[in-house]
Design a protein around this motif. Structure first.
Motif, PDB file in Angstrom:
ATOM      1  N   ARG A  65      17.601 -77.059   2.249  1.00 23.32           N
ATOM      2  CA  ARG A  65      17.148 -75.707   1.835  1.00 23.32           C
ATOM      3  C   ARG A  65      15.907 -75.143   1.420  1.00 23.32           C
ATOM      4  N   GLU A  66      15.487 -75.864   0.864  1.00 24.64           N
ATOM      5  CA  GLU A  66      14.263 -75.839   0.357  1.00 24.64           C
ATOM      6  C   GLU A  66      13.271 -76.012   1.395  1.00 24.64           C
ATOM      7  N   TYR A  67      13.330 -77.095   2.090  1.00 20.19           N
ATOM      8  CA  TYR A  67      12.543 -77.560   2.740  1.00 20.19           C
ATOM      9  C   TYR A  67      12.020 -76.537   3.714  1.00 20.19           C
ATOM     10  N   ILE A  68      13.175 -76.263   4.145  1.00 16.49           N
ATOM     11  CA  ILE A  68      13.548 -75.022   5.103  1.00 16.49           C
ATOM     12  C   ILE A  68      12.865 -73.958   4.490  1.00 16.49           C
ATOM     13  N   GLU A  69      12.975 -73.528   3.650  1.00 15.10           N
ATOM     14  CA  GLU A  69      12.678 -72.119   3.021  1.00 15.10           C
ATOM     15  C   GLU A  69      11.098 -72.121   3.235  1.00 15.10           C
ATOM     16  N   LYS A  70      10.503 -73.361   2.549  1.00 14.61           N
ATOM     17  CA  LYS A  70       9.081 -73.288   2.601  1.00 14.61           C
ATOM     18  C   LYS A  70       8.421 -73.015   4.182  1.00 14.61           C
ATOM     19  N   ARG A  71       9.165 -74.235   4.990  1.00 14.88           N
ATOM     20  CA  ARG A  71       8.666 -74.197   6.512  1.00 14.88           C
ATOM     21  C   ARG A  71       8.145 -72.787   6.897  1.00 14.88           C
ATOM     22  N   ILE A  72       9.204 -71.653   6.542  1.00 19.48           N
ATOM     23  CA  ILE A  72       9.856 -70.587   6.518  1.00 19.48           C
ATOM     24  C   ILE A  72       8.781 -69.806   5.958  1.00 19.48           C
ATOM     25  N   GLU A  73       8.739 -69.666   4.458  1.00 23.42           N
ATOM     26  CA  GLU A  73       6.506 -69.368   3.757  1.00 23.42           C
ATOM     27  C   GLU A  73       5.390 -69.766   4.670  1.00 23.42           C
ATOM     28  N   GLU A  74       5.675 -70.793   5.545  1.00 22.11           N
ATOM     29  CA  GLU A  74       4.470 -70.917   6.196  1.00 22.11           C
ATOM     30  C   GLU A  74       4.489 -70.671   7.327  1.00 22.11           C
ATOM     31  N   GLY A  75       5.497 -69.857   8.074  1.00 14.93           N
ATOM     32  CA  GLY A  75       4.918 -69.433   9.419  1.00 14.93           C
ATOM     33  C   GLY A  75       5.872 -70.468  10.321  1.00 14.93           C
ATOM     34  N   ALA A  76       6.021 -71.909   9.994  1.00 15.26           N
ATOM     35  CA  ALA A  76       5.982 -72.923  11.189  1.00 15.26           C
ATOM     36  C   ALA A  76       8.193 -72.288  11.240  1.00 15.26           C
ATOM     37  N   PHE A  77       8.326 -72.257  10.521  1.00 16.01           N
ATOM     38  CA  PHE A  77       9.925 -71.771  11.114  1.00 16.01           C
ATOM     39  C   PHE A  77      10.149 -70.546  11.234  1.00 16.01           C
ATOM     40  N   ARG A  78      11.328 -70.064  12.340  1.00 14.29           N
ATOM     41  CA  ARG A  78      11.293 -68.787  12.473  1.00 14.29           C
ATOM     42  C   ARG A  78      12.424 -68.124  11.073  1.00 14.29           C
ATOM     43  N   GLN A  79      12.322 -66.697  10.986  1.00 15.73           N
ATOM     44  CA  GLN A  79      13.085 -65.667   9.973  1.00 15.73           C
ATOM     45  C   GLN A  79      14.577 -66.672  10.172  1.00 15.73           C
ATOM     46  N   MET A  80      14.856 -67.174   9.215  1.00 12.14           N
ATOM     47  CA  MET A  80      16.227 -67.264   9.494  1.00 12.14           C
ATOM     48  C   MET A  80      16.788 -67.350   7.901  1.00 12.14           C
ATOM     49  N   ASN A  81      18.372 -67.519   7.728  1.00 15.02           N
ATOM     50  CA  ASN A  81      18.941 -67.530   6.104  1.00 15.02           C
ATOM     51  C   ASN A  81      19.558 -68.970   6.449  1.00 15.02           C
ATOM     52  N   SER A  82      18.386 -69.407   5.290  1.00 14.04           N
ATOM     53  CA  SER A  82      18.157 -70.862   5.161  1.00 14.04           C
ATOM     54  C   SER A  82      19.574 -71.735   4.694  1.00 14.04           C
ATOM     55  N   LYS A  83      20.658 -71.466   3.510  1.00 15.97           N
ATOM     56  CA  LYS A  83      21.434 -71.693   3.830  1.00 15.97           C
ATOM     57  C   LYS A  83      22.814 -72.189   4.707  1.00 15.97           C
ATOM     58  N   ILE A  84      22.397 -71.316   5.859  1.00 12.41           N
ATOM     59  CA  ILE A  84      23.164 -71.088   7.250  1.00 12.41           C
ATOM     60  C   ILE A  84      22.361 -72.859   8.047  1.00 12.41           C
ATOM     61  N   ALA A  85      21.473 -72.399   7.812  1.00 16.29           N
ATOM     62  CA  ALA A  85      20.752 -73.680   9.005  1.00 16.29           C
ATOM     63  C   ALA A  85      20.715 -74.668   8.279  1.00 16.29           C
ATOM     64  N   THR A  86      20.325 -74.831   6.650  1.00 14.84           N
ATOM     65  CA  THR A  86      21.215 -76.342   5.610  1.00 14.84           C
ATOM     66  C   THR A  86      22.954 -76.318   6.585  1.00 14.84           C
ATOM     67  N   ARG A  87      23.468 -75.664   6.080  1.00 18.16           N
ATOM     68  CA  ARG A  87      24.969 -76.095   6.920  1.00 18.16           C
ATOM     69  C   ARG A  87      24.683 -76.913   7.425  1.00 18.16           C
ATOM     70  N   GLN A  88      24.515 -76.229   8.980  1.00 15.89           N
ATOM     71  CA  GLN A  88      24.411 -76.384  10.379  1.00 15.89           C
ATOM     72  C   GLN A  88      23.862 -78.015  10.318  1.00 15.89           C
ATOM     73  N   PHE A  89      22.189 -77.972   9.854  1.00 13.71           N
ATOM     74  CA  PHE A  89      22.245 -79.482   9.880  1.00 13.71           C
ATOM     75  C   PHE A  89      23.308 -80.595   9.388  1.00 13.71           C
ATOM     76  N   LEU A  90      23.202 -80.107   7.811  1.00 11.00           N
ATOM     77  CA  LEU A  90      24.393 -81.747   7.336  1.00 11.00           C
ATOM     78  C   LEU A  90      26.226 -80.927   8.479  1.00 11.00           C
TER      79      LEU A  90
END
Length: 70
Positions: free
Chosen positions: A4-29
Motif C-alpha cells: 500500500r505504501e509503495y502504491i501511494e508513493k507511486r501515485i504521489e510521483e504521478g506514475a500510478f493513476r489516482q485510486m484507493n491504495s487500500k483497494i489496489a493492495t487488496r486486489q493484488f493480494l
C-alpha cells in the motif's frame, strides 16, 4: 502495508493513476491468494512449469492496470 505504501508513493510521483491504495493492495493480494488456493484446492498443476513467468506476467498486468496513461 508495504505494498500500500509503495502504491501511494507511486501515485504521489504521478506514475500510478489516482485510486484507493487500500483497494489496489487488496486486489493484488487477492490474486496471489486465489492462485495459491486454486493450486491447493483442485490440485491445479496447469502453471507448475512456468512459476517465474506467472509471477512476472501477473505483476506486469497489475501494474499496467494502475499506471498513469499517457
Amino acid at each position: 502495508e508495504l505494498i500500500r505504501e509503495y502504491i501511494e508513493k507511486r501515485i504521489e510521483e504521478g506514475a500510478f493513476r489516482q485510486m484507493n491504495s487500500k483497494i489496489a493492495t487488496r486486489q493484488f493480494l487477492a490474486f496471489v491468494i486465489y492462485h495459491n488456493s486454486l493450486q491447493q484446492l483442485v490440485d491445479d498443476r496447469f502453471m507448475d512449469d512456468v512459476p517465474d513467468t506467472l509471477v512476472a506476467e501477473s505483476v506486469r498486468n497489475f501494474l499496467r492496470g494502475i499506471q498513469q496513461s499517457g
